[in-house]
Design an enzyme around this catalytic site. Sequence first.
Site, PDB file in Angstrom:
ATOM      1  CG  ASP A   1      -2.473   0.672   0.717  1.00 38.93           C
ATOM      2  OD1 ASP A   1      -3.170   0.372   1.027  1.00 38.93           O
ATOM      3  OD2 ASP A   1      -1.837   2.378   0.747  1.00 38.93           O
TER       4      ASP A   1
ATOM      5  CE1 TYR B   1     -12.983   3.079 -10.436  1.00 38.40           C
ATOM      6  CE2 TYR B   1     -14.734   2.832 -10.664  1.00 38.40           C
ATOM      7  CZ  TYR B   1     -13.907   2.372  -9.816  1.00 38.40           C
ATOM      8  OH  TYR B   1     -13.592   1.011  -8.877  1.00 38.40           O
TER       9      TYR B   1
ATOM     10  CB  THR C   1     -16.239   1.448   1.112  1.00 39.03           C
ATOM     11  OG1 THR C   1     -16.794   2.197  -0.023  1.00 39.03           O
ATOM     12  CG2 THR C   1     -15.630  -0.277   0.422  1.00 39.03           C
TER      13      THR C   1
ATOM     14  CE  LYS D   1     -11.381   0.165 -11.031  1.00 40.44           C
ATOM     15  NZ  LYS D   1     -10.128  -0.466 -10.417  1.00 40.44           N
TER      16      LYS D   1
ATOM     17  CG  ASP E   1       3.103   5.753  -5.912  1.00 38.85           C
ATOM     18  OD1 ASP E   1       2.069   4.614  -6.542  1.00 38.85           O
ATOM     19  OD2 ASP E   1       2.965   6.926  -6.015  1.00 38.85           O
ATOM     20  CB  VAL E   2       0.417  -0.287  -7.335  1.00 36.46           C
ATOM     21  CG1 VAL E   2       0.847  -0.735  -6.639  1.00 36.46           C
ATOM     22  CG2 VAL E   2      -0.368   1.046  -7.591  1.00 36.46           C
TER      23      VAL E   2
ATOM     24  CG  ASN F   1      -8.034  -4.347  -4.109  1.00 36.93           C
ATOM     25  OD1 ASN F   1      -9.049  -3.887  -4.474  1.00 36.93           O
ATOM     26  ND2 ASN F   1      -7.512  -3.351  -2.653  1.00 36.93           N
TER      27      ASN F   1
END
Length: 272
Positions: A55, A171, A206, A175, A76-77, A103
Site C-alpha cells: 500500500d 474510472y 465502504t 476498468k 506506490d503501484v 486491487n
Amino acid sequence: MTQQPGADDPTTAPDAPVCRRLVGRTAVVTGAGSGIGLASARRLAAEGAHVVCADVDAAAGESAARETGGIFVSTDVTDAEQVAALFATAHDTYGSIDVSFHNAGISPPDDDSILTTGIDAWQRVQHTNLTSVYLCCQAVLPYMREQGRGSVINTASFVAVMGAATSQISYTASKGGVLAMSRELGVQFAREGIRVNALCPGPVNTPLLKELFAADPERAARRLIHVPMGRFAEPEEIAGAVAFLASDDSGFVNASSFLVDGGISGAYVTPL
Ligand code: NAD
C-alpha cells in the site's frame, strides 16, 4: 425484500468457518490497507496464505500486515521500480508468488462527466487504476512462469461492462482496460499454468460510500433501485470471491469477467 448479511447468517457471520485452501501459498495484495484489499488480505490469511500487503499508506499497510501475520512492502503501484521491488521482496521472503491480487485503485471526485474532467484527473486515474495493473502483471508473470503456476486477479468493476449516467469517465475507461488486459493475459499464459481473471465488483459498502449516502440519501436511492438485492456488497463478500479465484477450486476459471455484483448487470426491472 432485501437480504442482509449478518450474525444470523452462517455464511457471513464474522466467526463463520473458512476452508484452508491456501496453506503454504503466497499472496500479494495491493491496496491491502483498506476496503476490499483489507478484507481480502484477512480472508487469504485465514485460508492459510502468507500475505504480502502492499500500500502507499504505510500506517494502513503495516496494520494489515500485523493483523494477517504477513509482511508490509511500502509500494506506490504507479512506480515501476517500487512494483518490481514488491514482487522481489515477496519472492525472496516466501520463495514463491502463487496469487497476485492487483486491487489498489482510486475514484476521485474530479473524475466526473467527460464535459468537465480535466486531463490531470484523467491521467491520475489511468495511472493508478490501469497502468498499475500493467506494471504489476509485467512484474509478477516471470515468477509465475518460472514456477509453472499462479493466479492473477485484477480488479475491474461492474462499470467495465455497463454504462452509468452518473459518469466517472476515466474510472470507467480504466476498468474497461483492466478487463480487456486481463482477458488477453489469461489467454496468452493459459498453457503455462497461469490463470488471469478480472474481478468485477458491484458497489461495495465502504466507509466513504456510507458517508456520502448518509449525507445524500437521494444519491443512494438512485443507485440502489438498480440492485436486484436491494443493498450494496460487504467487502467480505468480495473477499470470498477473491479467495475462490485464488484457490484451486477455480482451476478452470480463466480470462473471465468475474462479476460479483448482486445481479446488477443481469437486471432489466428490479423487484419493488
Ligand atoms: P479503498 O479506497 O477502501 O482502498 C484502496 C487502497 O488502495 C487504499 O488502502 C489506498 O491507500 C491504496 N492505494 C491507492 N492508491 C495507491 C497507489 N498508488 N499505490 C498503492 N496503494 C494505493 O478502495 P476499495 O473501495 O476497497 O476499492 C478497491 C478496488 O476495488 C479499487 O480498484 C476499486 O476501483 C475497486 N472497486 C471498488 C468498488 C466499491 O464500491 N468500493 C466497486 C468496484 C470496484
